[in-house]
Design an enzyme around this catalytic site. Structure first.
Site, PDB file in Angstrom:
ATOM      1  N   HIS A  40      18.976 -13.580  13.668  1.00  0.00           N
ATOM      2  CA  HIS A  40      18.158 -13.418  12.465  1.00  0.00           C
ATOM      3  C   HIS A  40      18.375 -12.050  11.832  1.00  0.00           C
ATOM      4  CE1 HIS A  40      13.990 -12.706  10.640  1.00  0.00           C
ATOM      5  NE2 HIS A  40      14.482 -13.724   9.959  1.00  0.00           N
ATOM      6  N   ARG A  41      18.972 -12.027  10.635  1.00  0.00           N
ATOM      7  CA  ARG A  41      19.359 -10.782   9.966  1.00  0.00           C
ATOM      8  C   ARG A  41      20.300  -9.977  10.858  1.00  0.00           C
ATOM      9  NH1 ARG A  41      13.151  -9.057   8.282  1.00  0.00           N
ATOM     10  NH2 ARG A  41      12.438 -11.201   7.907  1.00  0.00           N
ATOM     11  N   GLU A  67      22.321 -14.861  10.426  1.00  0.00           N
ATOM     12  CA  GLU A  67      21.523 -15.260   9.261  1.00  0.00           C
ATOM     13  C   GLU A  67      21.438 -14.055   8.338  1.00  0.00           C
ATOM     14  OE1 GLU A  67      17.595 -15.477   7.047  1.00  0.00           O
ATOM     15  OE2 GLU A  67      18.206 -14.074   8.621  1.00  0.00           O
ATOM     16  N   ASP A  69      20.332 -12.537   4.216  1.00  0.00           N
ATOM     17  CA  ASP A  69      19.490 -12.732   3.033  1.00  0.00           C
ATOM     18  C   ASP A  69      20.215 -12.185   1.810  1.00  0.00           C
ATOM     19  OD1 ASP A  69      16.890 -13.617   4.345  1.00  0.00           O
ATOM     20  OD2 ASP A  69      17.269 -11.737   5.392  1.00  0.00           O
ATOM     21  N   HIS A  82      16.625  -8.189   2.925  1.00  0.00           N
ATOM     22  CA  HIS A  82      15.550  -9.175   3.053  1.00  0.00           C
ATOM     23  C   HIS A  82      14.448  -9.005   2.017  1.00  0.00           C
ATOM     24  CE1 HIS A  82      11.688 -10.746   4.578  1.00  0.00           C
ATOM     25  NE2 HIS A  82      12.429 -11.771   4.987  1.00  0.00           N
ATOM     26  N   GLU A 141      20.712 -17.284   3.457  1.00  0.00           N
ATOM     27  CA  GLU A 141      19.423 -17.550   2.825  1.00  0.00           C
ATOM     28  C   GLU A 141      19.379 -16.939   1.435  1.00  0.00           C
ATOM     29  OE1 GLU A 141      14.598 -16.780   3.207  1.00  0.00           O
ATOM     30  OE2 GLU A 141      15.855 -16.603   5.005  1.00  0.00           O
ATOM     31  N   LYS A 143      17.207 -15.418  -1.012  1.00  0.00           N
ATOM     32  CA  LYS A 143      15.902 -14.779  -0.951  1.00  0.00           C
ATOM     33  C   LYS A 143      15.330 -14.659  -2.363  1.00  0.00           C
ATOM     34  CE  LYS A 143      14.237 -13.575   2.131  1.00  0.00           C
ATOM     35  NZ  LYS A 143      13.219 -14.221   3.002  1.00  0.00           N
ATOM     36  N   ASP A 266      15.543 -12.714  16.538  1.00  0.00           N
ATOM     37  CA  ASP A 266      15.934 -11.303  16.448  1.00  0.00           C
ATOM     38  C   ASP A 266      16.691 -10.867  17.700  1.00  0.00           C
ATOM     39  OD1 ASP A 266      14.522 -11.290  14.087  1.00  0.00           O
ATOM     40  OD2 ASP A 266      12.919  -9.965  14.783  1.00  0.00           O
TER      41      ASP A 266
END
Length: 275
Positions: A40-41, A67, A69, A82, A141, A143, A266
């Site tokens: 995640h990120r 992942e 954003d 993000h 993603e 955003k 994370d």
């Protein structure tokens, strides 16, 4: 169902009808990885989120996907961050959409996580695609795309430029909380898997899931609303389910027990089956 479903049905039929294949499939199924590990990120539990350091760490930790954003600068550059402002994760202030790429690229996007990350920059979308395609899957993603009219076309253009509009093994996936944006992405990139994000139980009804399945390949809820029934309902409509955001081993273990298709975390080591 769209995209790869017909191919999958054909493969499944072939396997079922071939007596030679059945023992092999049964013998090797347990060896296959059953759940995708999505950083995640990037590996943001250990490194500053949405930076090259975070994405490199995810590759090092052998995650299946990073992942990211995507937003857009004032002068039209696609950037990876993000929040819709730079205040939390950089040494600057202001809205992403109001800052030029030159202004954004001058910011320190690493020190908030520790002095050892001082000097990390906000990456561009193109930079991430060029650095990581073929090395790790990329879950993209959009955003707050409502803030950036035309961002869908810009993202599609960059993917097509790199022949990533026809990804192998679903190694490019696009998702958003904005469902209209995802319908648009599905029309622009019909061969790229689409995911819808939600934390609302209102989106888990039979009708809502059926509506999503008309254009989405993934239903990606927060883990707080995941149930076994929801996983089964999503699968029954030919979609996969990826859940977020795992920040504890207990949350990861819960999602393992739910048999989701991917865990967005994370901490990639919480999902690594070798641990």
């Amino acid at each position: 169902m769209k995209k790869k479903t017909l191919l999958g049905m054909s493969l499944a039929f072939t396997l079922l009808c071939s007596p030679l294949q059945q023992p092999i499939a049964a013998k090797t199924t347990g060896e296959f990885r059953q759940m995708d590990n999505v950083a995640h990120r990037g590996a943001s539990g250990y490194t500053p989120e949405n930076t090259i350091a975070a994405f490199d760490k995810a590759v090092e930790m052998k995650a299946d996907y990073i992942e990211i954003d995507v937003q857009r600068s004032k002068d039209g550059k696609l950037v990876i961050i993000h929040d819709t402002t730079v205040d939390r994760t950089t040494d600057g202030t202001g809205r992403v959409k109001d800052l030029t790429y030159e202004q954004l690229s001058a910011l320190d996007a690493g020190s908030f996580k520790g002095e050892q990350f001082k000097g990390e920059k906000i990456p561009t979308f193109e930079e991430v695609l060029d650095r990581y395609r073929g090395k790790i899957g990329i879950l993209i993603e959009l955003k707050s795309p409502e803030l950036y009219p035309g961002i869908e076309e810009s993202i599609a253009q960059q993917l097509k430029k790199r022949n990533l509009d026809r990804p192998q093994n679903e190694k490019i996936i696009i998702q958003s909380f904005n469902f209209e944006s995802m319908k648009k992405m599905d029309a622009l990139l019909p061969k790229v898997p689409i995911g819808v994000l939600t934390s609302s139980k209102s989106h888990t009804t039979e009708q809502a899931l059926k509506d999503f399945s008309a254009y989405a390949d993934y239903f990606n809820p927060s883990y707080g609303i995941v149930t076994k029934d929801l996983v089964n309902d999503v699968h029954s409509l030919g979609m996969k389910i990826s859940s977020w955001t795992v920040r504890s081993q207990e949350a990861a273990d819960f999602l393992f027990s739910m048999d989701v298709d991917a865990i967005i975390t994370d901490y990639p080591d919480y999902v690594d089956p070798r641990n």
